[in-house]
Write a protein that holds these residues in place. Structure first.
Motif, PDB file in Angstrom:
ATOM      1  N   GLN A 171       0.832  -1.192   0.000  1.00 53.95           N
ATOM      2  CA  GLN A 171       0.000   0.000   0.000  1.00 53.95           C
ATOM      3  C   GLN A 171       0.873   1.250   0.000  1.00 53.95           C
ATOM      4  OE1 GLN A 171      -2.273  -0.934   3.608  1.00 53.95           O
ATOM      5  NE2 GLN A 171      -4.110  -1.169   2.337  1.00 53.95           N
ATOM      6  N   ARG A 172       0.342   2.308  -0.580  1.00 58.50           N
ATOM      7  CA  ARG A 172       1.021   3.604  -0.583  1.00 58.50           C
ATOM      8  C   ARG A 172       0.607   4.342   0.696  1.00 58.50           C
ATOM      9  NH1 ARG A 172      -1.458   2.472  -5.136  1.00 58.50           N
ATOM     10  NH2 ARG A 172      -3.225   3.789  -4.548  1.00 58.50           N
TER      11      ARG A 172
ATOM     12  N   GLU B 101      -1.617   7.145   6.844  1.00 60.45           N
ATOM     13  CA  GLU B 101      -2.789   6.930   6.009  1.00 60.45           C
ATOM     14  C   GLU B 101      -2.378   6.509   4.598  1.00 60.45           C
ATOM     15  OE1 GLU B 101      -5.930   7.088   7.007  1.00 60.45           O
ATOM     16  OE2 GLU B 101      -5.332   7.599   9.057  1.00 60.45           O
ATOM     17  N   GLU B 102      -3.247   5.694   3.955  1.00 58.39           N
ATOM     18  CA  GLU B 102      -2.993   5.308   2.564  1.00 58.39           C
ATOM     19  C   GLU B 102      -3.252   6.513   1.664  1.00 58.39           C
ATOM     20  OE1 GLU B 102      -4.170   1.822  -0.696  1.00 58.39           O
ATOM     21  OE2 GLU B 102      -5.143   1.890   1.277  1.00 58.39           O
ATOM     22  N   VAL B 103      -2.374   6.702   0.671  1.00 57.89           N
ATOM     23  CA  VAL B 103      -2.442   7.879  -0.190  1.00 57.89           C
ATOM     24  C   VAL B 103      -2.898   7.484  -1.586  1.00 57.89           C
ATOM     25  CG1 VAL B 103      -1.157   9.839  -1.145  1.00 57.89           C
ATOM     26  CG2 VAL B 103      -0.566   8.933   1.116  1.00 57.89           C
ATOM     27  N   ALA B 104      -3.869   8.185  -2.136  1.00 57.60           N
ATOM     28  CA  ALA B 104      -4.359   7.919  -3.489  1.00 57.60           C
ATOM     29  C   ALA B 104      -3.345   8.432  -4.504  1.00 57.60           C
ATOM     30  CB  ALA B 104      -5.711   8.608  -3.703  1.00 57.60           C
ATOM     31  N   TYR B 105      -3.364   7.836  -5.687  1.00 58.78           N
ATOM     32  CA  TYR B 105      -2.426   8.248  -6.727  1.00 58.78           C
ATOM     33  C   TYR B 105      -2.553   9.741  -7.030  1.00 58.78           C
ATOM     34  CZ  TYR B 105      -0.383   3.807  -8.233  1.00 58.78           C
ATOM     35  OH  TYR B 105       0.348   2.644  -8.299  1.00 58.78           O
TER      36      TYR B 105
END
Length: 289
Positions: free
Chosen positions: A45-46, A53-57
């Motif tokens: 996961q990014r 927190e996970e980061v969106a592209y």
């Protein structure tokens, strides 16, 4: 081969339209990280290192880290202002003696093929390089970045080899001590060199590691040591789907005739083993290639 770039070589008033082909390909063995229990691929996961927190592209930007650890964020507008070029010209800057090009500077190699209209000037440049025993230092824009490269002749084909910038070559920061040698030792070392002297033939060397991995994988496949996952080898997908369709068709036909379920189970058992072997063979072929 498929051309990855089209342009022209220009030297003086001569222009040679050419196509560029990658001259090398890697056969290095690669592995995937998987769950040892069921063979499922490991996903990453990014995640932001600060808030966790996970980061969106869409929220990911380019950052340049300074020597003291500070981060400079570069926006799309910043990147758009950087000097890029889409020139389709391989411009010859000068012709230099071949021995002046340090092999450490050479990077990736490409073949140059002339367009039909450029066959004669291509042959002219090739012959000029051979007769002068020189390389042509050129500038070329690949992937929108200008780089330096050289043109040289190999087996009647002009090869373009991109070069690293001089400041990308690191200097050794160590010294060698205790390097004094005696005359007798030098003489013996020279005799050893003479004993092992010969001409270089690349076909004499083999990648035994890659071959050993392929043999190991093949043996495990033939021994049934494979994991079937929802994302298992695409190469076997058509075989498995076809088999399932055939089995359903056979069962439908038997149901219409009122045949017993025991016959169906027997047929499935008979077909299941060879089908698995067939899929395994295709998987082995896919990975070996």
């Amino acid at each position: 081969m498929r051309a990855i770039w089209k342009g022209s070589v220009s030297f003086g008033l001569v222009n040679v339209p050419v196509k560029l082909y990658s001259a090398t390909e890697s056969h290095d063995v690669s592995f995937r990280q998987v769950h040892a229990k069921d063979g499922g691929r490991i996903k990453y996961q990014r995640v932001c290192s600060i808030d966790g927190e996970e980061v969106a592209y869409a929220d990911i930007a380019k950052g340049y880290e300074t020597e003291d650890g500070e981060m400079v964020i570069l926006s799309d507008d910043d990147m758009a202002d950087l000097p890029v070029t889409s020139s389709r010209e391989i411009a010859v800057e000068k012709f230099v003696p071949s021995d002046q090009i340090d092999p450490m500077l050479l990077e990736k190699s490409y073949y140059l093929e002339p367009e039909k209209t450029g066959a004669k000037p291509y042959a002219l440049l090739r012959q000029a390089l051979l007769d002068a025993d020189r390389m042509a230092v050129v500038t070329v824009a690949l992937r929108q970045r200008t780089t330096i490269a050289v043109l040289r002749v190999k087996d009647d084909v002009i090869v373009l080899q991109t070069m690293m910038w001089p400041d990308e070559i690191r200097k050794p920061d160590f010294s060698i001590e205790g390097g004094e040698v005696k005359d007798a030792e030098v003489k013996m070392a020279t005799m050893l060199v003479d004993t092992l002297a010969g001409d270089f033939d690349a076909s004499e060397f083999e990648d035994d590691y890659a071959e050993a991995v392929q043999e190991l994988v093949k043996a495990k496949i033939e021994g049934g040591e494979i994991k079937r996952t929802p994302t298992s080898t695409k190469s076997s997908g058509e075989v498995v789907d076809l088999l399932a369709a055939l089995q359903k068709s056979v069962q439908a036909a038997k149901d219409s005739r009122g045949e017993s379920d025991g016959t169906e189970k027997s047929a499935k058992a008979a077909k299941k083993k060879p089908a698995k072997k067939s899929a395994a063979k295709k998987t082995a072929k896919k990975k070996a290639s």
